[in-house]
Design a protein around this motif. Structure first.
Motif, PDB file in Angstrom:
ATOM      1  N   ASP A 213       2.171  -4.159 -11.478  1.00 37.31           N
ATOM      2  CA  ASP A 213       1.096  -3.220 -11.805  1.00 37.31           C
ATOM      3  C   ASP A 213       0.705  -2.431 -10.565  1.00 37.31           C
ATOM      4  O   ASP A 213       0.724  -2.944  -9.440  1.00 37.31           O
ATOM      5  N   VAL A 214       0.356  -1.177 -10.783  1.00 37.46           N
ATOM      6  CA  VAL A 214      -0.105  -0.301  -9.716  1.00 37.46           C
ATOM      7  C   VAL A 214      -1.559   0.040 -10.017  1.00 37.46           C
ATOM      8  O   VAL A 214      -1.893   0.429 -11.132  1.00 37.46           O
ATOM      9  N   VAL A 215      -2.409  -0.143  -9.020  1.00 43.17           N
ATOM     10  CA  VAL A 215      -3.824   0.175  -9.180  1.00 43.17           C
ATOM     11  C   VAL A 215      -4.235   1.175  -8.113  1.00 43.17           C
ATOM     12  O   VAL A 215      -3.592   1.301  -7.084  1.00 43.17           O
ATOM     13  N   GLY A 216      -5.296   1.880  -8.365  1.00 45.27           N
ATOM     14  CA  GLY A 216      -5.754   2.918  -7.447  1.00 45.27           C
ATOM     15  C   GLY A 216      -5.038   4.220  -7.719  1.00 45.27           C
ATOM     16  O   GLY A 216      -4.309   4.358  -8.706  1.00 45.27           O
ATOM     17  N   SER A 217      -5.253   5.175  -6.830  1.00 47.35           N
ATOM     18  CA  SER A 217      -4.582   6.462  -6.989  1.00 47.35           C
ATOM     19  C   SER A 217      -4.355   7.103  -5.632  1.00 47.35           C
ATOM     20  O   SER A 217      -5.087   6.834  -4.678  1.00 47.35           O
TER      21      SER A 217
ATOM     22  N   GLN B 223      -4.704   5.621  -1.968  1.00 47.97           N
ATOM     23  CA  GLN B 223      -5.315   4.308  -2.184  1.00 47.97           C
ATOM     24  C   GLN B 223      -4.500   3.438  -3.144  1.00 47.97           C
ATOM     25  O   GLN B 223      -4.918   2.358  -3.503  1.00 47.97           O
ATOM     26  N   GLU B 224      -3.354   3.911  -3.580  1.00 51.55           N
ATOM     27  CA  GLU B 224      -2.541   3.205  -4.563  1.00 51.55           C
ATOM     28  C   GLU B 224      -1.924   1.940  -3.961  1.00 51.55           C
ATOM     29  O   GLU B 224      -1.393   1.965  -2.854  1.00 51.55           O
TER      30      GLU B 224
ATOM     31  N   LYS C 165      -4.680  -8.106 -13.315  1.00 51.35           N
ATOM     32  CA  LYS C 165      -3.419  -7.360 -13.264  1.00 51.35           C
ATOM     33  C   LYS C 165      -2.244  -8.308 -13.035  1.00 51.35           C
ATOM     34  O   LYS C 165      -2.421  -9.457 -12.665  1.00 51.35           O
TER      35      LYS C 165
ATOM     36  N   ARG D 272       0.849  -1.191   0.000  1.00 51.67           N
ATOM     37  CA  ARG D 272       0.000   0.000   0.000  1.00 51.67           C
ATOM     38  C   ARG D 272       0.888   1.246   0.000  1.00 51.67           C
ATOM     39  O   ARG D 272       2.073   1.168   0.298  1.00 51.67           O
ATOM     40  N   ALA D 273       0.292   2.372  -0.309  1.00 46.87           N
ATOM     41  CA  ALA D 273       1.026   3.638  -0.359  1.00 46.87           C
ATOM     42  C   ALA D 273       1.675   3.971   0.986  1.00 46.87           C
ATOM     43  O   ALA D 273       2.721   4.616   1.034  1.00 46.87           O
TER      44      ALA D 273
ATOM     45  N   GLU E 216       0.557  -1.635  -5.151  1.00 43.46           N
ATOM     46  CA  GLU E 216       1.395  -2.260  -6.160  1.00 43.46           C
ATOM     47  C   GLU E 216       1.444  -3.761  -5.903  1.00 43.46           C
ATOM     48  O   GLU E 216       1.688  -4.211  -4.780  1.00 43.46           O
TER      49      GLU E 216
ATOM     50  N   SER F 297     -10.174  -4.465  -8.237  1.00 42.99           N
ATOM     51  CA  SER F 297      -9.119  -3.665  -8.865  1.00 42.99           C
ATOM     52  C   SER F 297      -7.886  -4.505  -9.190  1.00 42.99           C
ATOM     53  O   SER F 297      -7.133  -4.173 -10.099  1.00 42.99           O
TER      54      SER F 297
END
Length: 160
Positions: free
Chosen positions: A145-149, A152-153, A141, A105-106, A155, A137
């Motif tokens: 890959d990185v999902v979210g933004s 909430q990002e 993948k 997580r971020a 990897e 999400s």
């Protein structure tokens, strides 16, 4: 007066036994083989509880003790009827139903979850439902890959 009291008690007891059905998800009922077996075991437990309640002589207590197992019997019977047992994923290149995914997580936390059916999901035990936002999400993948933004990002670190 005692007859009126009995009727009132019976009406109260009857209302306690009319439990609403457990909601059935609108999503396809995808399950792993272990999830299907768990549903079968839960159905057997509900049957046993219902049969034990039927042995109670007091009619009001019998109704009370039968309510939850009867509701569970209806739910579990339907879930088993509609279950679609999904095979374990054969590849680990992309996230699929049944995959175990590790991601960061971020905020630096690393989490690992297996993507399973709704009835078998237990985040504390390391499994999440395929309809959970994180699982949706991640599906399709690959590692890296990185999902979210933003905050909430996440990897994807590994897929098993």
């Amino acid at each position: 007066m005692s007859v009126a009291f009995t009727k009132e008690e019976s009406a109260e007891t009857a209302s306690e036994t009319l439990l609403p059905d457990r909601p059935i998800s609108p999503h396809p009922n995808l399950v792993t083989e272990a999830g299907f077996n768990a549903l079968q075991a839960q159905l057997a437990e509900a049957r046993a509880a219902y049969e034990a309640a039927q042995a109670i002589e007091d009619v009001n207590e019998k109704r009370r003790q039968s309510a939850v197992p009867l509701r569970d019997l209806r739910y579990l019977t339907e879930r088993l009827r509609t279950a679609q047992v999904m095979p374990d994923p054969v590849a680990t290149e992309i996230v699929a139903f049944g995959s175990t995914v590790s991601f960061s997580r971020a905020d630096g936390r690393v989490q690992t979850y297996r993507i399973v059916g709704e009835d078998e999901a237990d985040p504390k035990a390391g499994s999440i439902s395929f309809v959970a936002p994180v699982a949706r999400s991640l599906m399709g993948k690959a590692v890296g890959d990185v999902v979210g933004s933003g905050a909430q990002e996440i990897e994807i670190l590994s897929i098993a």
